[in-house]
Motif scaffolding. Structure first.
Motif, PDB file in Angstrom:
ATOM      1  N   GLU A 299       0.789  -1.225   0.000  1.00 28.60           N
ATOM      2  CA  GLU A 299       0.000   0.000   0.000  1.00 28.60           C
ATOM      3  C   GLU A 299       0.821   1.274   0.000  1.00 28.60           C
ATOM      4  N   THR A 300       2.150   1.151  -0.082  1.00 23.14           N
ATOM      5  CA  THR A 300       3.006   2.337  -0.124  1.00 23.14           C
ATOM      6  C   THR A 300       3.972   2.224  -1.295  1.00 23.14           C
ATOM      7  N   LEU A 301       4.582   3.346  -1.638  1.00 20.59           N
ATOM      8  CA  LEU A 301       5.579   3.384  -2.707  1.00 20.59           C
ATOM      9  C   LEU A 301       6.967   3.360  -2.069  1.00 20.59           C
ATOM     10  N   ALA A 302       7.692   2.280  -2.299  1.00 21.69           N
ATOM     11  CA  ALA A 302       9.037   2.140  -1.742  1.00 21.69           C
ATOM     12  C   ALA A 302      10.003   2.932  -2.606  1.00 21.69           C
ATOM     13  N   MET A 303      10.468   4.070  -2.083  1.00 24.75           N
ATOM     14  CA  MET A 303      11.365   4.932  -2.848  1.00 24.75           C
ATOM     15  C   MET A 303      12.662   5.208  -2.085  1.00 24.75           C
ATOM     16  N   ILE A 304      12.952   4.358  -1.086  1.00 23.62           N
ATOM     17  CA  ILE A 304      14.278   4.353  -0.481  1.00 23.62           C
ATOM     18  C   ILE A 304      15.205   3.682  -1.485  1.00 23.62           C
ATOM     19  N   ALA A 305      16.287   4.346  -1.855  1.00 25.87           N
ATOM     20  CA  ALA A 305      17.106   3.906  -2.983  1.00 25.87           C
ATOM     21  C   ALA A 305      17.733   2.538  -2.781  1.00 25.87           C
ATOM     22  N   SER A 306      17.899   2.117  -1.543  1.00 25.47           N
ATOM     23  CA  SER A 306      18.522   0.825  -1.247  1.00 25.47           C
ATOM     24  C   SER A 306      17.505  -0.292  -1.097  1.00 25.47           C
ATOM     25  N   GLU A 307      16.236  -0.010  -1.362  1.00 28.42           N
ATOM     26  CA  GLU A 307      15.198  -1.027  -1.215  1.00 28.42           C
ATOM     27  C   GLU A 307      14.612  -1.430  -2.563  1.00 28.42           C
ATOM     28  N   ASN A 308      14.093  -2.645  -2.594  1.00 26.65           N
ATOM     29  CA  ASN A 308      13.435  -3.165  -3.782  1.00 26.65           C
ATOM     30  C   ASN A 308      12.458  -4.243  -3.336  1.00 26.65           C
ATOM     31  N   HIS A 309      11.797  -4.860  -4.284  1.00 25.07           N
ATOM     32  CA  HIS A 309      10.863  -5.942  -3.992  1.00 25.07           C
ATOM     33  C   HIS A 309      11.341  -7.211  -4.696  1.00 25.07           C
ATOM     34  N   ALA A 310      11.760  -8.193  -3.920  1.00 27.92           N
ATOM     35  CA  ALA A 310      12.148  -9.484  -4.496  1.00 27.92           C
ATOM     36  C   ALA A 310      10.907 -10.210  -5.009  1.00 27.92           C
ATOM     37  N   SER A 311      11.121 -11.081  -5.973  1.00 24.72           N
ATOM     38  CA  SER A 311      10.010 -11.872  -6.497  1.00 24.72           C
ATOM     39  C   SER A 311       9.532 -12.878  -5.455  1.00 24.72           C
ATOM     40  N   GLU A 312       8.340 -13.415  -5.671  1.00 22.89           N
ATOM     41  CA  GLU A 312       7.842 -14.437  -4.748  1.00 22.89           C
ATOM     42  C   GLU A 312       8.719 -15.676  -4.799  1.00 22.89           C
ATOM     43  N   ALA A 313       9.368 -15.930  -5.945  1.00 23.10           N
ATOM     44  CA  ALA A 313      10.274 -17.077  -6.036  1.00 23.10           C
ATOM     45  C   ALA A 313      11.493 -16.880  -5.152  1.00 23.10           C
ATOM     46  N   VAL A 314      12.037 -15.676  -5.145  1.00 24.76           N
ATOM     47  CA  VAL A 314      13.184 -15.382  -4.272  1.00 24.76           C
ATOM     48  C   VAL A 314      12.766 -15.475  -2.811  1.00 24.76           C
TER      49      VAL A 314
ATOM     50  N   GLY B 272       2.111   7.735   2.188  1.00 20.45           N
ATOM     51  CA  GLY B 272       2.433   6.474   1.524  1.00 20.45           C
ATOM     52  C   GLY B 272       3.599   6.519   0.567  1.00 20.45           C
ATOM     53  N   ILE B 273       4.398   7.589   0.590  1.00 15.79           N
ATOM     54  CA  ILE B 273       5.617   7.675  -0.224  1.00 15.79           C
ATOM     55  C   ILE B 273       6.799   7.578   0.731  1.00 15.79           C
ATOM     56  N   VAL B 274       7.541   6.483   0.633  1.00 15.28           N
ATOM     57  CA  VAL B 274       8.564   6.182   1.641  1.00 15.28           C
ATOM     58  C   VAL B 274       9.947   6.389   1.038  1.00 15.28           C
ATOM     59  N   LEU B 275      10.635   7.428   1.518  1.00 10.43           N
ATOM     60  CA  LEU B 275      12.010   7.705   1.121  1.00 10.43           C
ATOM     61  C   LEU B 275      12.785   8.065   2.384  1.00 10.43           C
ATOM     62  N   ASN B 276      14.033   8.510   2.243  1.00  8.58           N
ATOM     63  CA  ASN B 276      14.791   8.787   3.462  1.00  8.58           C
ATOM     64  C   ASN B 276      15.495  10.129   3.421  1.00  8.58           C
TER      65      ASN B 276
END
Length: 415
Positions: A26-41, A339-343
């Motif tokens: 429900e939020t936008l991950a915009m911390i430069a060191s973060e990402n979303h791994a796949s469900e397989a990972v 809902g915009i998450v940065l640092n």
């Protein structure tokens, strides 16, 4: 993604895990060191290898029952060698910081000299900050970026190297939006007879995809994180020529850590396999395009970008020219509320505390994984500007939060 088995054993933890899944959705991950791994990972990282000790290396373990651990680690190594073109790869470090520690342990003695970029100018703790093991074990001198241009001051680096006479020079950064001139730094290292460690923690995926130049084959050692722009299992990696392979392996185990986290190595193997696809290059290219589009629109709104833009996945915004009374923490908090998450982040020539600095760092890896393109990122820039211009307005926050909800619904993440 559900947690029925956790809920049956521990409802409190399951509730927190479900909350985190929901927060990411429900939020936008915009911390430069973060990402979303796949469900397989994610599935690989939660596998039965969690239970297995595998001290040592494939074919040379200190425990029995490691045949499948060997297979997984060999796959991770082979795929990493193909991705980055390295002669030797160690995939066991638990983090990028431990990868750096391994290089220091392998090649330096306590009290030896490290030359690295100042933390407030975009460096990293493990490059020699006094609060970190590196700064406590070695003598550290630091170079800077040119405060006028925002680019690494390569001439100043060379001058400092000549006077300081370091044993190792560290390149690669955590808040630097421009392409790194690896060969130029290597030339300085050669001139002062120093090793060169290139830390590509932030840009592992961009380098693997060929959208950022590679230090592999240039620097003596290349380290990185295996999440961030590469989207593999969480951890670190070390790459080097065969000449240093034995020293690096001994420094990782038993030098810096004991048994590897084999479930994370499994995640690395799966993620590296995903990164070998043509789709991944398209993803990396889009990540950079998105960052550039985001930055250009922020500039149209009057924001000042360190170095004037970006060549990679991140932007560093200096709030002082446009919003001199607004701090990075104020912006971070206001944007998180919608809902915009940065640092918050220090900027070159920082005049405030590192705990409440003058800038913010914004990254596009996570939103690009969602499927955002340049037009979506330009809209996000508009939303950011609205909040920064009027951070106390409940009406503004409600309007922006509603649009963020629509975007996260339109570009879903995990089921």
């Amino acid at each position: 993604m559900t947690y029925e088995s956790v809920a049956a054993a521990d409802p409190a933890v399951a509730e927190a895990l479900e909350g985190e899944r929901r927060r990411q959705n429900e939020t936008l991950a915009m911390i430069a060191s973060e990402n979303h791994a796949s469900e397989a990972v994610l599935a690989a990282q939660g596998c039965a290898l969690t239970n297995k000790y595998a001290e040592g290396y494939p074919g040379e373990r200190y425990y029995a029952g490691c045949e499948y651990a060997d297979e997984v680690e060999e796959l991770a190594i082979e795929r990493a060698e193909e991705l980055w073109g390295a002669e030797h790869v160690n995939v066991q470090p638990h983090s990028g910081s431990q990868a750096n520690m391994s290089v220091y342990l392998a090649m330096l003695d306590p009290g030896d000299k490290i030359l690295s970029l100042d933390l407030t100018h975009g460096g990293h703790l493990s490059h020699g900050h006094p609060a970190n093991f590196a700064g406590q074990t070695y003598e550290v001198e630091q170079y800077e970026v040119d405060e006028e241009t925002g680019y690494v001051d390569y001439e100043g680096l060379a001058e400092t190297a000549e006077s300081f006479d370091p044993d190792i020079i560290v390149s690669g950064y955590s808040a630097y939006p421009r392409e790194v001139e690896w060969e130029r730094i290597q030339a300085v290292a050669d001139d002062v007879d120093a090793y060169h460690l290139a830390d590509i923690a932030h840009i592992t995926g961009l380098v693997a995809a060929g959208v950022h130049s590679s230090p592999v084959g240039v620097a003596d050692f290349v380290t990185g994180s295996t999440h961030k722009t590469i989207r593999a299992g969480r951890g670190g990696i070390v790459m080097c020529d065969e000449e240093h392979a034995d020293a690096i392996d001994a420094a990782v185990f038993p030098g810096a850590q004991g048994g590897p986290a084999m479930h994370n190595v499994a995640g690395k193997a799966v993620g590296f396999g995903e990164a070998l696809s043509s789709d991944f290059r398209a993803y990396a290219e889009q990540t950079v395009k998105n960052a550039q589009a985001l930055g250009e629109r922020l500039q149209e709104h009057g924001f000042s970008l360190v170095s004037g833009g970006t060549d990679n996945h991140l932007l560093l915004v200096d709030l002082r020219p446009s919003h001199p009374d607004t701090t990075g923490k104020t912006v971070e908090s206001a944007l998180e509320s919608v809902g915009i998450v940065l640092n918050a982040n220090t900027v070159p020539g920082e005049t405030r505390s590192a705990f409440d600095p003058s800038g913010v760092r914004i990254g596009t890896p996570g939103v690009t994984t969602r499927g955002f393109t340049e037009s979506t990122c330009r809209e996000v820039a508009d939303l950011i500007a609205r909040v920064v211009e009027d951070p106390e307005s409940e009406e503004t926050r409600a309007t922006v939060a509603s649009r963020v909800d629509e975007l996260t619904d339109e570009y879903p993440l995990y089921d």
